[in-house]
Design an enzyme around this catalytic site. Structure first.
Site, mmCIF file in Angstrom:
data_model
loop_
_atom_site.group_PDB
_atom_site.id
_atom_site.type_symbol
_atom_site.label_atom_id
_atom_site.label_comp_id
_atom_site.label_asym_id
_atom_site.label_seq_id
_atom_site.Cartn_x
_atom_site.Cartn_y
_atom_site.Cartn_z
ATOM 1 N N ARG A 69 37.689 19.783 -31.262
ATOM 2 C CA ARG A 69 36.902 20.517 -30.252
ATOM 3 C C ARG A 69 35.631 21.105 -30.848
ATOM 4 O O ARG A 69 34.598 21.151 -30.191
ATOM 5 C CB ARG A 69 37.732 21.651 -29.649
ATOM 6 N N ARG A 95 36.994 20.715 -19.513
ATOM 7 C CA ARG A 95 37.191 20.829 -20.955
ATOM 8 C C ARG A 95 37.465 22.295 -21.286
ATOM 9 O O ARG A 95 36.845 23.189 -20.707
ATOM 10 C CB ARG A 95 35.918 20.418 -21.714
ATOM 11 N N ILE A 96 38.385 22.494 -22.224
ATOM 12 C CA ILE A 96 38.582 23.849 -22.742
ATOM 13 C C ILE A 96 37.548 24.054 -23.834
ATOM 14 O O ILE A 96 37.370 23.195 -24.708
ATOM 15 C CB ILE A 96 40.024 24.009 -23.260
ATOM 16 N N ASN A 111 31.070 29.820 -14.311
ATOM 17 C CA ASN A 111 32.009 28.784 -13.876
ATOM 18 C C ASN A 111 32.374 29.059 -12.420
ATOM 19 O O ASN A 111 32.298 30.201 -11.962
ATOM 20 C CB ASN A 111 33.268 28.847 -14.747
ATOM 21 N N HIS A 113 35.654 28.505 -9.862
ATOM 22 C CA HIS A 113 37.078 28.207 -9.967
ATOM 23 C C HIS A 113 37.710 28.315 -8.583
ATOM 24 O O HIS A 113 37.445 29.283 -7.854
ATOM 25 C CB HIS A 113 37.740 29.195 -10.943
ATOM 26 N N SER A 140 36.117 31.541 -6.713
ATOM 27 C CA SER A 140 35.448 32.620 -7.453
ATOM 28 C C SER A 140 34.387 32.035 -8.366
ATOM 29 O O SER A 140 34.607 30.994 -8.995
ATOM 30 C CB SER A 140 36.452 33.357 -8.353
ATOM 31 N N LEU A 148 40.428 31.521 -20.665
ATOM 32 C CA LEU A 148 40.268 30.477 -19.644
ATOM 33 C C LEU A 148 40.350 31.076 -18.226
ATOM 34 O O LEU A 148 41.349 31.709 -17.879
ATOM 35 C CB LEU A 148 41.362 29.406 -19.828
ATOM 36 N N ASP A 149 39.304 30.859 -17.433
ATOM 37 C CA ASP A 149 39.212 31.376 -16.061
ATOM 38 C C ASP A 149 39.422 32.897 -16.007
ATOM 39 O O ASP A 149 39.861 33.439 -14.994
ATOM 40 C CB ASP A 149 40.240 30.681 -15.134
ATOM 41 N N GLU A 178 32.860 26.885 -1.611
ATOM 42 C CA GLU A 178 32.314 26.836 -2.971
ATOM 43 C C GLU A 178 30.837 26.439 -2.930
ATOM 44 O O GLU A 178 30.022 26.918 -3.706
ATOM 45 C CB GLU A 178 33.083 25.825 -3.830
HETATM 46 C C1 GRF Z 1 35.859 22.515 -7.850
HETATM 47 O O1 GRF Z 1 37.014 22.766 -7.094
HETATM 48 C C2 GRF Z 1 35.587 23.669 -8.788
HETATM 49 O O2 GRF Z 1 35.984 24.901 -8.264
HETATM 50 C C3 GRF Z 1 36.450 23.320 -9.976
HETATM 51 O O3 GRF Z 1 36.355 21.931 -10.097
HETATM 52 C C4 GRF Z 1 36.063 21.361 -8.825
HETATM 53 C C5 GRF Z 1 34.818 20.560 -9.004
HETATM 54 O O4 GRF Z 1 34.495 19.818 -7.859
HETATM 55 N N1 GRF Z 1 36.013 24.032 -11.160
HETATM 56 P P1 GRF Z 1 33.112 19.061 -7.794
HETATM 57 O O5 GRF Z 1 33.056 18.117 -8.992
HETATM 58 O O6 GRF Z 1 32.033 20.076 -7.821
HETATM 59 O O7 GRF Z 1 33.169 18.301 -6.493
#
Ligand code: GRF
Length: 228
Positions: A69, A95-96, A111, A113, A140, A148-149, A178
């Site tokens: 990594r 990826r972590i 990010n 999520h 979020s 992570l998250d 989103e």
């Molecule tokens: C989304 O659900 C986002 O929240 C998560 O990964 C997914 C990505 O979807 N982190 P996309 O590639 O933007 O369509």
């Protein structure tokens, strides 16, 4: 107002890139940021095609070419820094990340999520929310920290769970929200309204956000406008 040049943003993706598309669309509508590059760890990520269609530079860095990594993340940082971004956005980047990488972009990496963090970190969030009998689920946007998250949450959208929802139907409704969340948070950052404070909280308009902001559902009038 309006004097500030658009903030260069580098997006990291692994897949379909619908959130990336939402950022591209916001940019086209005059948002205060500019996608300077899109980097994927998978050559077949559909998001790369979305970027190419809009003449956004793309790079592919396959994690399979790296034995650990640290070396992958250090090459990734090199690729990112070549575009001197003001912000790095993870948009479905599967990826972590190493602590060193996260530290490097402290306060400059976000990010998105698909859950109401701190609930349901990690994968399969929609199914887990249904299995837990949640009345509400959502998404979020948060600053990225080594956990992570687990970084400080900036903005959330809440989505009611319907009795007949399965993971797919719920995911589709969350994803729709989103696509409003991410451009909003990135715009705040680009306008200089949002920072990660030294107290570890996001600060919006010079005030610490002790609770995440909630993006209200669009009004019927806005929905009609968006459909045009
Ligand atoms: C989304 O659900 C986002 O929240 C998560 O990964 C997914 C990505 O979807 N982190 P996309 O590639 O933007 O369509």
């Amino acid at each position: 107002m309006g004097e500030r040049p658009p903030l260069p943003v580098v997006a990291l993706i692994s897949g379909s890139g619908t959130n990336l598309q939402a950022l591209i669309d916001a940019q086209l509508r005059g948002a205060p940021f500019r996608l300077a590059a899109v980097i994927s760890n998978r050559a077949d990520a559909l998001g790369l095609e979305r970027a190419r269609r809009h003449d956004i530079p793309t790079r592919v860095l396959s994690h399979r070419d790296y034995s650990d990594r640290e070396s992958f993340d250090s090459k990734l940082a090199e690729l990112i820094d070549a575009f001197t971004p003001g912000l790095v956005v993870l948009a479905g980047f599967m990826r972590i990340l190493t602590a060193g990488f996260v530290d490097r972009y402290q306060g400059r990496m976000m990010n998105i999520h698909p859950s109401l963090l701190p609930k349901f970190r990690g994968l399969h969030t929609h199914q887990r929310a249904i299995d837990a009998g949640e009345a509400e689920h959502g998404a979020s946007v948060h600053f990225v920290t080594a956990e992570l998250d687990g970084g400080p949450v900036i903005l959330q959208a809440r989505v009611p769970v319907q009795p007949d929802d399965d993971a797919e139907s719920l995911a589709a409704r969350v994803l729709e929200r989103e696509h409003l969340l991410y451009p909003t948070a990135v715009s705040w950052f680009a306008e200089g309204r949002l920072q990660l404070g030294e107290d570890g909280h996001p600060h919006l308009d010079a005030r610490p956000l002790l609770e995440p902001r909630t993006l209200e559902p669009p009004s019927p009038a806005q929905e009609i406008q968006a459909a045009r």
